[in-house]
Design an enzyme around this catalytic site. Structure first.
Site, PDB file in Angstrom:
ATOM      1  N   GLU A 189       0.825  -1.214   0.000  1.00  0.00           N
ATOM      2  CA  GLU A 189       0.000   0.000   0.000  1.00  0.00           C
ATOM      3  C   GLU A 189       0.853   1.255   0.000  1.00  0.00           C
ATOM      4  O   GLU A 189       0.515   2.254  -0.638  1.00  0.00           O
ATOM      5  CB  GLU A 189      -0.929  -0.002   1.214  1.00  0.00           C
ATOM      6  CG  GLU A 189      -1.890  -1.168   1.282  1.00  0.00           C
ATOM      7  CD  GLU A 189      -2.976  -1.098   0.222  1.00  0.00           C
ATOM      8  OE1 GLU A 189      -3.731  -2.074   0.084  1.00  0.00           O
ATOM      9  OE2 GLU A 189      -3.077  -0.076  -0.478  1.00  0.00           O
ATOM     10  N   ASP A 325      -3.539  -9.847  -8.427  1.00  0.00           N
ATOM     11  CA  ASP A 325      -3.868  -8.947  -9.530  1.00  0.00           C
ATOM     12  C   ASP A 325      -2.748  -8.069 -10.079  1.00  0.00           C
ATOM     13  O   ASP A 325      -2.402  -8.135 -11.254  1.00  0.00           O
ATOM     14  CB  ASP A 325      -5.067  -8.071  -9.138  1.00  0.00           C
ATOM     15  CG  ASP A 325      -4.941  -7.463  -7.738  1.00  0.00           C
ATOM     16  OD1 ASP A 325      -3.898  -7.611  -7.089  1.00  0.00           O
ATOM     17  OD2 ASP A 325      -5.915  -6.816  -7.305  1.00  0.00           O
ATOM     18  N   GLU A 443     -19.052  -6.845  -4.619  1.00  0.00           N
ATOM     19  CA  GLU A 443     -17.639  -7.173  -4.431  1.00  0.00           C
ATOM     20  C   GLU A 443     -17.326  -8.573  -4.952  1.00  0.00           C
ATOM     21  O   GLU A 443     -16.368  -8.773  -5.689  1.00  0.00           O
ATOM     22  CB  GLU A 443     -17.282  -7.054  -2.951  1.00  0.00           C
ATOM     23  CG  GLU A 443     -15.832  -7.315  -2.611  1.00  0.00           C
ATOM     24  CD  GLU A 443     -14.899  -6.192  -2.989  1.00  0.00           C
ATOM     25  OE1 GLU A 443     -13.689  -6.318  -2.731  1.00  0.00           O
ATOM     26  OE2 GLU A 443     -15.355  -5.179  -3.545  1.00  0.00           O
ATOM     27  N   GLU A 509     -12.102  -0.551 -10.532  1.00  0.00           N
ATOM     28  CA  GLU A 509     -11.629  -1.483 -11.553  1.00  0.00           C
ATOM     29  C   GLU A 509     -12.516  -1.578 -12.790  1.00  0.00           C
ATOM     30  O   GLU A 509     -12.015  -1.754 -13.912  1.00  0.00           O
ATOM     31  CB  GLU A 509     -11.436  -2.874 -10.943  1.00  0.00           C
ATOM     32  CG  GLU A 509     -10.256  -2.971  -9.999  1.00  0.00           C
ATOM     33  CD  GLU A 509     -10.582  -2.438  -8.614  1.00  0.00           C
ATOM     34  OE1 GLU A 509      -9.642  -2.205  -7.828  1.00  0.00           O
ATOM     35  OE2 GLU A 509     -11.787  -2.248  -8.303  1.00  0.00           O
TER      36      GLU A 509
END
EC number: 3.2.1.-
Length: 607
Positions: A189, A325, A443, A509
């Site tokens: 992060e 991802d 989600e 996304e």
């Protein structure tokens, strides 16, 4: 850009749950953006305006490593003339006055939403990580270093909000990366939000104070690589490292956690001329490349590995979505960022997509036999001496990035199949928005896969039986009339067999891939799809102060419940992609920039 990225914080929301199972078996003026809103690209550290800064004065600059890199083994930045890579963006014809007026009106509305959020953040949570958009409180889940401020820098610049941008940059000296209130810092992060945020804002503005801050963060992150094998401690005890505590890489590390450094580290090395960050990320790349064809699903890597033992080929779960991802996302983007001078990234991308297209992408059964694809996950094993794969037909909002990745990658390597598959994955996400009760996809949800990507006819009984089986899993058997009540209560869209996670986190996304596919193809229908998505999100997530994530996107009786959370990626990614969707196509051209998994645009090396 889940973000773990995807894009982009979700790694701990989702990752924590995954680890549990892994261990069991596994703001405001209505003004147009001025012409100066065009980015002023900079290729090197000396090309910005004459501003103070450029070098970090942080204690991390003077950190003394236990395990320094031998200068003889330091990987140098690639040299040579960059390749003339294929163009990514389509040729856009001139627009009519009516089309321009409509587009600009939508842009203004999106920019107003950004200003609303920025003003609320500045008033209620300035220099904290996140605003609580309902109560006006604040949260500090990302070190307490002003994540929303840093994540928003390039969005402010791109939207032409220069006063707000200047105020934010002036506040950076108050952010102290030498300490944190957290016991454990996510290096993933920190890299995508802070380092990526500073680098992109510098590449756009040329303000050297931003480069200095990027170096400061880069030096801090680099200290997490001070382990015997130079693999990073991805969930890092910053305070212990500052005291000189010995560090070792973890034994249970997610692929996205360890694989999401290359773009940011390479760009930082290029801008500073210091190869140490490039070297650090390339060591990870070398490890993963060496094991790519030795995994249980050759070509792809499992979601979990052992960084201490440098082993990433033994876990059975393989996915392009959550937990993995951004590693896959960065493969074609590194090829583009380096001007083709790092061909290994192209090779890894092509090998991985050969496998993923074959095993992970599936066509779901829908009432109208939609020609769409969804990216699922695959459990790979050898049983009774035979190799077998088990598809988990799970749709994830996070995995919607796959459509954009394949479209960009397909253009770069001139593979039309990738572009076509990317378009169908993107269409799958658009479909999931359209059929969901509030016009916002959940989600996580499950679908019924067709046996072939050529499609299958709707089978009412098969859909009901599968949904009933999932509803009964792990509990008492449900009767048919009870199932009808469940369907009515849960509002499953027809085709969905369950929605185990009905939250909406303000994720980017889906619009990310719609934006990229539009830039790649020029398809006008994508503008309509994007605007429908924006209207649904704006309607159901807007609060008096800003915008909030939803707890349950299936609730239609009254206001959908909200979680009072607005992650920094809402302003850093989602609103940015919506704004760029309705911009002129030369604003942050994909032929000149690459986005990191937090949607921070980094300048490509061009011939």
């Amino acid at each position: 850009m889940f973000t773990i990225g995807r894009r982009k914080s979700s790694i701990y929301l989702i990752g924590g749950l995954v680890f549990f199972f892994v261990f069991l078996s596994y703001r405001h003026l209505d003004r147009d953006p001025p012409s100066s809103a065009r980015p002023r690209p900079q290729n090197g550290p000396s090309s910005g305006p004459d501003r103070p800064g450029g070098e970090s004065q942080s204690k991390w600059t003077h950190y003394k490593p236990r395990y320094p890199v031998d200068p003889a083994s330091m990987r140098p930045l690639p040299t040579g003339k960059p390749l003339a890579l294929p163009r990514i963006q389509a040729d856009f014809p001139p627009e009519t006055e009516a089309a321009r007026a409509d587009r600009e009106a939508k842009q203004r509305r999106i920019r107003d939403a950004m200003l609303k959020c920025w003003d609320a953040y500045r008033q209620h949570a300035w220099l904290h990580d996140e605003l609580r958009p309902i109560t006006g409180g604040r949260r500090d889940p990302f070190g307490g270093w002003g994540a929303t401020l840093v994540d928003s820098l390039d969005t402010l610049w791109i939207m032409g909000l220069r006063d707000e941008f200047d105020d934010a940059v002036a506040a950076l000296e108050k952010i102290n990366f030498e300490t944190t209130s957290l016991n454990e810092v996510s290096i993933f992060e920190t890299t995508i939000r802070y380092l990526g945020g500073f680098l992109a804002a510098y590449d756009l503005s040329g303000d050297k104070r931003l480069l200095a801050k990027a170096v400061e963060v880069g030096d801090m992150i680099y200290a997490a690589f001070d382990t015997p094998n130079r693999m990073p401690v991805v969930r890092w005890d910053l305070k212990g490292a500052a005291r000189g505590v010995k560090q070792e890489a973890g034994t249970h590390v997610l692929l996205a956690e360890i694989g999401t450094f290359a773009l940011e580290f390479t760009r930082l090395s290029v801008l500073t001329g210091n190869p140490k960050w490039f070297d650090a990320s390339e060591r990870i790349t070398d490890m993963l490349r060496a094991q790519q064809q030795t995994t249980r699903l050759p070509g792809m890597w499992p979601i979990l590995g052992d960084a201490k033992a440098m082993k990433f080929n033994d876990h059975p779960d393989h996915s392009l979505g959550a937990l993995a991802d951004s590693w896959y996302e960065y493969l074609p983007k590194m090829y583009a960022l380096s001007g083709g001078l790092l061909p290994v990234y192209r090779q890894m991308y092509e090998d991985a997509m050969d496998t993923a297209i074959r095993y992970n992408l599936f066509r779901p059964m829908t009432e109208t036999n939609e020609d769409i694809l969804v990216s699922g996950s695959v459990y790979a094993r050898t049983r009774d001496g035979k190799f077998e794969t088990i598809l988990k037909p799970e749709g994830q909002h996070l995995a919607c990035f796959v459509g954009g990745m394949l479209a960009v990658g397909g253009k770069l390597v001139q593979n039309q199949t990738h572009i076509d598959k990317g378009a169908k994955v993107t269409e799958g996400c658009i479909w999931s928005y359209k059929v969901s009760p509030l016009g916002i996809m959940p989600e996580v949800f499950y679908l019924l896969p067709c046996e072939s990507t050529s499609g299958c006819e709707w089978d009412e009984k098969k859909w009901r039986d599968t949904a009933l089986e999932k509803a009964n899993f792990g509990g008492e058997m449900m009767k048919e009339d009870e199932f009808e009540s469940l369907i009515k209560q849960k509002r499953f869209p027809r085709g969905f067999t369950s929605i185990p996670d009905s939250r909406y986190h303000l994720r980017p996304e889906a619009i990310e891939s719609v934006f990229i596919l539009y830039r790649v193809t020029g398809r006008k229908d994508l503008l309509e799809a994007a605007w429908d998505m924006y209207l649904a999100i704006d309607k159901h997530t807007r609060t008096e102060l800003a915008y909030s994530a939803l707890i349950d996107m299936t609730v239609t009786d009254g206001k959908a419940p909200m979680s009072d959370v607005m992650e920094s990626f809402w302003m850093g990614e989602t609103l940015k992609y919506f704004y760029l969707m309705f911009s002129e196509p030369d604003l942050i051209s994909l032929d000149e920039w690459v986005f990191n998994t937090e949607a921070h645009p980094l300048k490509r090396v061009l011939p």
